[in-house]
Write an enzyme that holds these catalytic residues in place. Structure first.
Site, PDB file in Angstrom:
ATOM      1  N   CYS A  66      35.233   5.633  -7.973  1.00 18.71           N
ATOM      2  CA  CYS A  66      35.499   4.930  -9.220  1.00 18.71           C
ATOM      3  C   CYS A  66      34.911   5.765 -10.352  1.00 18.71           C
ATOM      4  CB  CYS A  66      34.929   3.517  -9.187  1.00 18.71           C
ATOM      5  SG  CYS A  66      33.156   3.421  -8.831  1.00 18.71           S
TER       6      CYS A  66
ATOM      7  N   HIS B 148      11.412  24.001  -5.323  1.00 14.04           N
ATOM      8  CA  HIS B 148      12.710  24.365  -5.901  1.00 14.04           C
ATOM      9  C   HIS B 148      12.487  25.494  -6.903  1.00 14.04           C
ATOM     10  CE1 HIS B 148      16.500  24.047  -8.096  1.00 14.04           C
ATOM     11  NE2 HIS B 148      16.975  23.334  -7.089  1.00 14.04           N
TER      12      HIS B 148
END
Length: 631
Positions: A26, A549
């Site tokens: 959606c 990260h």
């Protein structure tokens, strides 16, 4: 590249492509129907960069992505070669409850058609506004062209829904278009014009002529019936000609049956349902509107709001207006106002950054980032937003406001409230209700909805190392995490990436490295190493899960300038070299080397506190203290 990495991770954590029965999307969510929900790892997905949250509701495993969900969906489809012609229950044998079937059916049929319906609805409102302002007149060719463009998705709605419905039921979707086309064919429409009696016959079979333009339910039931016929014909007909004969027989049976039986019966039932809904609304429109406005965002959380979509569309088809859509305006703008208050009040940069982007999304009708990223985690802003919405809902109900076309609730959707004869009190009622709900939610959240720790900071000293409580350093009940690299330590809120800065993946710290090496922060195991070697998932022997990260958006380098010295599953000691990287080359390529150090299982700890003694840290020095696990 970034979306592809996310797509690969999502496929992995939903249990692999073989565990997926069907997938649609959606405005903000990937909606999976899975063979076995137990094979999916919702917790890991929630910590995944790019995933806002995961919701399991209505028989669907919903991954909330945000505004770029279509791009991620496209990458998943390319990676998996999923067949979108899926019927969730029949394909898997998985038994769904009544509500789950309804949500799965409605979302599968209406979501693919939503974009063009919203576009058409906005354009219809714009045409009305241009007419009111005397810029165009109904008798002009310009008006006719614009009206045709705007009205086409609604007039030919049976064709659009026929395509998506037959696809959902597992049949040939192009036959679904033909079914819808037959219902609104000029020959059929022409038979009704000027006719004294809306009755005719087909091979002596009596048929009551009913206008099917813009209709919703008749084509859905006809599509289901055709799909059943097609499957059975395919079973008994020979492979050499069933591809053509099955659709031929199916449409020859389904179309006359729809005109003679299915259409009239479904039309009577849909009229009855619409009349029943309106009757309940008219018993006390104020109370009904207050309740719907207050609970709408709760329905959004569980993904069950799609159950109201066909009824709103059915109202517009039958009466050329709907009373439910205007009630939702205060619900959307109240949550947006609560997020605005967090942005204004908070001194916590991660909340401020996330809230600011959520406000922008909310104005354009997408409230999931505000709900999941800001209001719901703080609890009180979400509750205030719901209560504020009920106040606006009361005003909308009092004036019996209506919408004249279907669409998403957003700043543009106000155009869809303009009646053909011109702006009236009902339009102003929705505008005032939305502004009032927005204002109340903003003020109430600003003064009462944000915990003190989110807006109080020590303004006297901005140095991280000078604000450390020394009691945390030598506390035997704390778990110590050591720095995996040398460099300057900064707060996670200062990282130029809202996913890390907002702590959606967990609490932690960030380092701007001065040496291009990442080492093991403790004894433990390398749980994962991204293919691009820029991110390492690590678990200490004590059970702490850490994400290192290296850099921001460095996934786009596709492993260039990185060298891995370990692999997933490697057992390492504190200080062992994990990954080396070229700082200068990465910067010259246009990327930051700021490295977030995230405790991805932050929920297992009461608090995560900095314990470094100076802002410039060396690898192996104490970095974070994790307080005793929650009981």
């Amino acid at each position: 590249m970034k979306n592809k990495e996310l797509a690969e991770s999502i496929i992995q954590h939903v249990g692999g492509k073989d565990n997926v029965i069907s997938l649609v999307h959606c405005a903000t969510r990937l909606r999976f129907v899975l063979k076995d929900d137990n094979k999916a790892d919702a917790d890991k997905l929630k910590k995944q960069v790019g995933v806002i949250t995961v919701v399991q509701s209505g028989g669907q495993f919903q991954v909330v992505i945000g505004n770029h969900v279509a791009d991620v969906f496209s990458d998943i489809m390319q990676l998996t070669n999923f067949n979108e012609n899926t019927s969730s229950e029949s394909k898997s044998g998985k038994k769904l409850g009544v509500l789950s079937k309804l949500i799965d059916l409605v979302s599968g049929i209406f979501i693919p058609a939503l974009a063009i319906l919203v576009a058409g609805g906005i354009l219809k409102g714009l045409v009305s506004l241009l007419q009111i302002l005397d810029i165009i007149a109904p008798e002009t060719s310009t008006y006719n062209f614009l009206f045709a463009i705007a009205d086409a998705p609604f007039y030919y709605l049976p064709i659009i829904l026929g395509f998506s419905a037959v696809k959902k039921f597992g049949g040939n979707s192009y036959v679904g278009m033909a079914l819808g086309g037959a219902l609104v064919h000029p020959n059929i429409v022409g038979m009704m014009k000027g006719a004294l009696e809306l009755q005719t016959e087909f091979f002596s079979i009596p048929i009551n002529l009913i206008p099917y333009a813009s209709s919703v339910f008749p084509i859905i039931l006809a599509s289901w019936f055709y799909s059943v016929l097609e499957r059975n014909f395919n079973k008994i007909l020979h492979d050499s000609f069933k591809k053509f004969i099955s659709p031929l027989l199916g449409i020859l049976i389904t179309v006359p049956l729809t005109f003679a039986v299915i259409g009239p019966i479904v039309s009577i039932l849909s009229d009855g349902v619409a009349s029943g809904i309106i009757y309940i609304y008219q018993l006390n429109s104020v109370i009904a509107s207050m309740i719907l406005a207050a609970v709408w965002q709760i329905m959004v959380i569980f993904g069950v709001h799609w159950g109201l979509v066909p009824f709103a569309m059915n109202n517009i088809a039958l009466y050329q207006e709907d009373f439910m859509l205007p009630i939702l305006f205060p619900a959307v703008f109240a949550q947006t106002g609560a997020a605005l208050a967090v942005m204004l009040r908070s001194k916590d940069k991660q909340f401020k950054g996330l809230a600011s982007s959520s406000v922008l999304s909310g104005i354009f009708g997408v409230t999931e980032p505000a709900i999941y990223g800001v209001n719901l985690p703080l609890k009180r802003p979400f509750v205030i937003g719901c209560l504020s919405a009920s106040i606006g809902g009361a005003i909308v109900g009092c004036y019996h406001a209506v919408a004249y076309s279907f669409g998403f609730i957003s700043i543009f959707a106000f155009l869809q409230l303009i009646p053909p004869e011109g702006i009236d009190a009902r339009f102003y009622a929705v505008a005032v209700a939305s502004i009032l709900s927005f204002s109340i939610a903003t003020l109430a959240t600003y003064f009462f909805g944000i915990p003190k720790d989110k807006y109080q900071t020590n303004e006297s000293d901005t140095s991280l190392s000078n604000n450390i409580n020394n009691e945390n350093i030598d506390n035997p009940n704390n778990t110590t995490i050591y720095s995996p690299m040398s460099g300057k330590v900064i707060a996670l809120s200062e990282v130029n990436d809202p996913t890390f800065a907002s702590e959606l993946m967990g609490k932690g710290i960030a380092i701007i490295p001065t040496i291009g090496q990442a080492v093991a922060p403790d004894n433990g195991e390398v749980m994962s190493l991204f293919r691009t070697k820029h991110a390492i998932g690590f678990q200490t022997d004590g059970g702490t899960e850490i994400l290192i990260h290296i850099g921001i958006d460095t996934v786009k380098l596709d492993g260039q300038y990185f060298e891995a010295h370990i692999k997933a599953g490697s057992k390492v000691k504190k200080g062992d070299l994990l990954v080396s990287f070229d700082i200068d080359a990465i910067k010259q390529a246009g990327f930051e080397v700021t490295t977030p150090i995230i405790i991805t299982n932050s929920d297992n700890y009461q608090d995560i506190l900095p314990i470094f003694k100076q802002d410039n840290i060396q690898s192996g020095e104490a970095l974070l203290a994790l307080s005793q696990n929650k009981e």
